[in-house]
Design a protein around this motif. Structure first.
Motif, PDB file in Angstrom:
ATOM      1  N   UNK A 172       0.835  -1.204   0.000  1.00  0.00           N
ATOM      2  CA  UNK A 172       0.000   0.000   0.000  1.00  0.00           C
ATOM      3  C   UNK A 172       0.870   1.254   0.000  1.00  0.00           C
ATOM      4  N   UNK A 173       1.996   1.213   0.685  1.00  0.00           N
ATOM      5  CA  UNK A 173       2.915   2.358   0.626  1.00  0.00           C
ATOM      6  C   UNK A 173       3.487   2.518  -0.786  1.00  0.00           C
ATOM      7  N   UNK A 174       3.771   1.402  -1.449  1.00  0.00           N
ATOM      8  CA  UNK A 174       4.233   1.468  -2.839  1.00  0.00           C
ATOM      9  C   UNK A 174       3.159   2.072  -3.739  1.00  0.00           C
ATOM     10  N   UNK A 175       1.898   1.701  -3.502  1.00  0.00           N
ATOM     11  CA  UNK A 175       0.796   2.301  -4.257  1.00  0.00           C
ATOM     12  C   UNK A 175       0.834   3.821  -4.114  1.00  0.00           C
ATOM     13  N   UNK A 176       0.961   4.306  -2.873  1.00  0.00           N
ATOM     14  CA  UNK A 176       0.977   5.752  -2.635  1.00  0.00           C
ATOM     15  C   UNK A 176       2.168   6.405  -3.318  1.00  0.00           C
ATOM     16  N   UNK A 177       3.338   5.765  -3.241  1.00  0.00           N
ATOM     17  CA  UNK A 177       4.530   6.324  -3.877  1.00  0.00           C
ATOM     18  C   UNK A 177       4.387   6.392  -5.398  1.00  0.00           C
ATOM     19  N   UNK A 183      -4.342   4.110   6.647  1.00  0.00           N
ATOM     20  CA  UNK A 183      -3.942   3.566   5.355  1.00  0.00           C
ATOM     21  C   UNK A 183      -3.514   4.727   4.467  1.00  0.00           C
ATOM     22  N   UNK A 184      -2.533   4.527   3.589  1.00  0.00           N
ATOM     23  CA  UNK A 184      -2.045   5.642   2.770  1.00  0.00           C
ATOM     24  C   UNK A 184      -2.928   5.964   1.569  1.00  0.00           C
ATOM     25  N   UNK A 185      -4.015   5.229   1.379  1.00  0.00           N
ATOM     26  CA  UNK A 185      -4.951   5.515   0.299  1.00  0.00           C
ATOM     27  C   UNK A 185      -6.318   4.944   0.662  1.00  0.00           C
ATOM     28  N   UNK A 186      -7.344   5.407  -0.039  1.00  0.00           N
ATOM     29  CA  UNK A 186      -8.707   4.914   0.186  1.00  0.00           C
ATOM     30  C   UNK A 186      -8.918   3.635  -0.617  1.00  0.00           C
ATOM     31  N   UNK A 187      -9.615   2.675  -0.032  1.00  0.00           N
ATOM     32  CA  UNK A 187      -9.851   1.400  -0.695  1.00  0.00           C
ATOM     33  C   UNK A 187     -11.338   1.059  -0.645  1.00  0.00           C
ATOM     34  N   UNK A 188     -11.862   0.684  -1.795  1.00  0.00           N
ATOM     35  CA  UNK A 188     -13.293   0.367  -1.949  1.00  0.00           C
ATOM     36  C   UNK A 188     -13.378  -1.068  -2.454  1.00  0.00           C
ATOM     37  N   UNK A 195       1.251  -1.924 -11.328  1.00  0.00           N
ATOM     38  CA  UNK A 195       0.256  -0.958 -10.847  1.00  0.00           C
ATOM     39  C   UNK A 195       0.624   0.493 -11.106  1.00  0.00           C
ATOM     40  N   UNK A 196       1.866   0.797 -11.490  1.00  0.00           N
ATOM     41  CA  UNK A 196       2.266   2.195 -11.631  1.00  0.00           C
ATOM     42  C   UNK A 196       1.377   2.919 -12.643  1.00  0.00           C
ATOM     43  N   UNK A 197       0.674   3.973 -12.222  1.00  0.00           N
ATOM     44  CA  UNK A 197      -0.318   4.597 -13.108  1.00  0.00           C
ATOM     45  C   UNK A 197       0.259   5.432 -14.243  1.00  0.00           C
ATOM     46  N   UNK A 198       1.449   6.011 -14.073  1.00  0.00           N
ATOM     47  CA  UNK A 198       1.974   6.862 -15.146  1.00  0.00           C
ATOM     48  C   UNK A 198       2.236   6.076 -16.428  1.00  0.00           C
ATOM     49  N   UNK A 199       2.918   4.926 -16.367  1.00  0.00           N
ATOM     50  CA  UNK A 199       3.063   4.129 -17.597  1.00  0.00           C
ATOM     51  C   UNK A 199       1.728   3.635 -18.149  1.00  0.00           C
ATOM     52  N   UNK A 200       0.760   3.362 -17.275  1.00  0.00           N
ATOM     53  CA  UNK A 200      -0.542   2.902 -17.770  1.00  0.00           C
ATOM     54  C   UNK A 200      -1.237   4.007 -18.556  1.00  0.00           C
TER      55      UNK A 200
END
Length: 549
Positions: free
Chosen positions: A217-222, A250-255, A449-454
C-alpha cells in the motif's frame, strides 16, 4: 475560512466536468485550500495569501502539476499477496528463461517451488504441461501461476499431493485439463481447480502478510495512487485492514467488492448484501463482484464463436440465468455490481441483464446505483453501441493490451481469437466517443500498478519506453485528458462518488496527486518515465518525494 493546509503549484488541473473556462481554468488555478479534509477554496497564488492564517501549513510544489488524486479502477492487493509468491516470471520471454528463473528460485522453506506472472507466449509451441516443470523441480512440488490470474501449472508431485488423478466436476466453469487418456496435464483453469492444489501449500503467517500488505500500500501511494477499487474481499482482508489501521492510517482509500460466485443462493446473497457499507476509516465494502467468463488466453472466455482451438464458448456460470438473478437481487437493493466480462458473448449477457433492470428495479434506485463491466477485451460495434446511454460503466486495463498482445497478432491472445476479433482489442476510444464512463486501472498483480506508464500506454497503444514497438489498434488511443480522467473524474463516477471526489472542487475530498511533469502536455514516453512528487489524502501528506535543489 481557516484552512489547515494550502497547496500551491504552477499548474493545477481541476478536472471539473465540463472543464472550467475563463479566469478559473487550469492556467490560473495555482492554489487549493483545505479545511477538515475537504477542499475549502480554489484560486490564484494571490488568493492564497489572503486565505493563509498563522496556523496554516503551506506546501509550495513550485513548477509541479497538481491533479485530483489518482484512483486505480481495478486492483487485488490482498488476493495479490497469494499471486506474487516465488519467482517473478513476468519478464521471461522464452521457455529457457522461465526454467532458469525457476531454478534460481529454488525450494522455499515450506518445500514448494512457486512462481507467478507466467506469460504463455514464453512457451512458444511447447504445450503447457507438468513435464516441463518436472525437468527442474525433481521431487519437490511446484505451483506456477500464469499471468492472467485465472490459471496455473502444477508439476507431477503437486498433483500427487493434491490427489488429482483425472477430470473433476465443479459448480463453476473450472477445469483440471487432461490429455486424451484422461491424465491431468498439470494445467488448472479457474479458481476452483487451482484451489485443489493451493490448499496443500503452507500459508504465510498473519504478521508476514500484514507486513507485505502494508509495504504494498505504501508502494501504491509512492506511485501516485490515492485510492483503489479492490475487486475482491474476504474475512482475511478485513482482518488485515483493521490490523493496519490499528497502527495508523492507510495511505490511500480502498473500496472493496466481495465475490458472488456460481452455486451461491439467495441466502448467501443476503449475507453479501449485509456486508455493504462495513469497513474502517479509509476502506469499506461498497459493491459486489461477479464473473461471467474467464480469459481468452486460457480458453475460458465466453465468445459468440469458438476460438481457434474450439474453446471459450462456455459461461462461467453454467446456468447464466442464475447470474442474472444475482445481479437483479443486488440491483433491486441499490447495491452496485461489477462484472468480469472479457468475451463478446459475456459482455452481451451482462448488458442484457443490466438492461432488463429498467423493467424490474425502481427508477430512483437505478439512478443512484452504478453498475459496471470489467475488462471488455473484444466486442463488435453493436455492443459498443449498446453501452451508449445505458448508464453502464466500462472499467478497462490498457496494459493488458500493451503488455500481452502484439500488433502483428502473433501473441497467444490474438492467435486464439483470429484477426477479426483481435482487431477489436480493448476499444477504449470507441467507448469514450460513445459517451461511456471509462475507469482505468491495472488489475494488479496481473499487470504492474504504476499509473503513469498505464496512462502513457493508453495514449500510445504500445508499451511506453519502447518506441520501436508497433501500436495495437492505434485508433483506440485515448487523449491525454481522457487517460487522466480514467484515473480521476471517471474513476469517481465509476464508484458513484462524483459528488464528493474526482475533481478539485470546493466541498469535495482533499485527495491530490502531484507530478513532476504535466500529464496533459508531456509526451507519453517522457511522462511514463517521470516522477510522482507526492500524494495527499484527506488533506494529509501520504508521500512526498525528497527533492534536492
Amino acid at each position: 475560512m481557516t484552512p489547515d493546509l494550502i497547496i500551491l503549484a504552477d499548474t493545477i488541473h481541476t478536472m471539473d466536468d465540463p472543464p472550467l473556462a475563463g479566469p478559473e481554468d487550469s492556467q490560473h488555478v495555482q492554489a487549493v485550500a483545505i479545511s477538515g479534509g475537504v477542499i475549502a477554496a480554489v484560486g490564484t497564488r494571490q488568493d492564497a495569501g489572503q486565505w493563509q492564517e498563522a496556523d496554516t501549513q503551506v506546501v509550495d510544489l513550485g513548477s509541479a502539476t497538481l491533479t485530483p488524486g489518482l484512483v486505480d479502477g481495478h486492483i487485488h492487493p490482498v488476493f495479490g499477496l497469494d499471486l506474487t509468491i516465488g519467482a517473478d516470471l513476468s519478464s521471461a520471454s522464452s521457455l529457457d528463461e522461465v526454467l532458469a528463473l525457476l531454478q534460481a528460485e529454488g525450494r522455499h522453506d515450506d518445500g514448494w517451488l512457486r512462481g507467478w506472472g507466467l506469460n504463455p507466449n514464453a512457451f512458444g509451441t511447447v504445450p503447457l504441461h507438468r513435464s516441463v516443470l518436472d525437468r527442474v523441480t525433481g521431487d519437490q512440488p511446484a505451483f506456477i501461476r500464469l499471468f492472467d490470474g485465472h490459471s496455473a501449472l502444477a508439476n507431477s508431485r503437486a498433483l500427487e499431493l493434491a490427489g488429482i488423478h483425472g477430470r473433476l466436476e465443479f459448480d463453476q466453469a473450472s477445469e483440471v485439463v487432461c490429455d486424451a487418456d484422461g491424465v491431468p496435464t498439470g494445467l488448472l483453469l479457474e479458481a476452483a481447480a487451482m484451489e485443489l492444489v493451493q490448499r496443500h501449500i503452507p500459508q504465510e503467517s498473519f504478521a508476514q502478510r500484514k507486513a507485505r500488505l502494508g509495504e504494498l500500500l505504501r508502494d501504491f501511494a509512492r506511485s501516485g495512487l490515492t485510492g483503489g477499487h479492490i475487486m475482491d474481499h474476504s474475512e482475511e482482508s478485513a482482518d488485515l485492514f483493521h490490523a493496519l489501521e490499528a497502527e495508523g492510517e492507510l495511505p490511500l482509500r480502498l473500496r472493496a467488492a466481495p465475490w458472488c460466485m456460481p452455486g451461491s443462493d439467495e441466502e448467501s446473497w443476503k449475507e453479501l448484501a449485509r456486508s455493504i457499507g462495513t469497513g474502517g476509516r479509509r476502506w469499506s465494502i461498497e459493491a459486489i463482484k461477479l464473473f461471467v467468463d474467464g480469459t481468452v488466453d486460457n480458453g475460458t472466455a465466453w465468445l459468440y464463436e469458438p476460438d481457434v482451438r474450439g474453446e471459450s464458448t462456455a459461461p462461467f456460470w453454467p446456468r447464466p440465468e442464475e447470474y442474472s438473478a444475482a445481479v437483479r437481487y443486488f440491483a433491486s437493493r441499490g447495491i452496485p455490481t461489477a462484472t468480469h466480462a472479457i468475451g463478446d458473448a459475456g459482455v452481451d449477457h451482462v448488458l442484457t441483464a443490466l438492461e432488463s433492470l429498467r423493467h424490474e428495479v425502481p427508477a430512483d434506485v437505478l439512478r443512484r446505483t452504478v453498475h459496471r463491466i470489467e475488462h471488455i477485451e473484444t466486442v463488435p460495434d453493436d455492443l459498443v453501441a449498446r453501452f451508449q446511454g445505458s448508464g453502464v460503466v466500462a472499467s478497462m486495463q490498457p496494459t493488458h493490451c500493451t503488455h500481452y498482445s502484439l500488433a502483428d497478432h502473433t501473441d497467444n491472445w490474438s492467435t486464439r481469437l483470429g484477426p477479426e476479433r483481435a482487431d477489436r482489442a480493448w476499444r477504449c476510444r470507441d467507448l469514450r466517443d460513445a459517451g461511456v464512463t471509462l475507469a482505468i486501472g491495472s488489475d494488479w498483480p496481473i499487470a504492474p500498478f504504476e499509473p503513469l506508464p498505464i496512462m502513457a500506454d493508453a495514449r500510445l497503444r504500445r508499451r511506453s519506453g519502447k518506441p520501436d514497438q508497433h501500436p495495437i489498434a492505434p485508433s483506440q488511443a485515448l487523449t491525454a485528458r481522457q487517460a487522466l480522467e480514467g484515473y480521476t473524474s471517471h474513476a469517481a463516477k465509476a464508484a458513484g462518488l462524483w459528488d464528493i471526489s474526482g475533481s478539485i472542487t470546493v466541498g469535495k475530498r482533499a485527495d491530490f496527486t502531484a507530478f513532476e511533469l504535466d500529464p496533459l502536455t508531456t509526451s507519453p514516453d517522457e511522462f511514463a518515465a517521470s516522477s510522482v512528487l507526492g500524494t495527499f489524502v484527506d488533506g494529509q501528506i501520504q508521500f512526498m518525494l525528497e527533492r534536492h535543489a
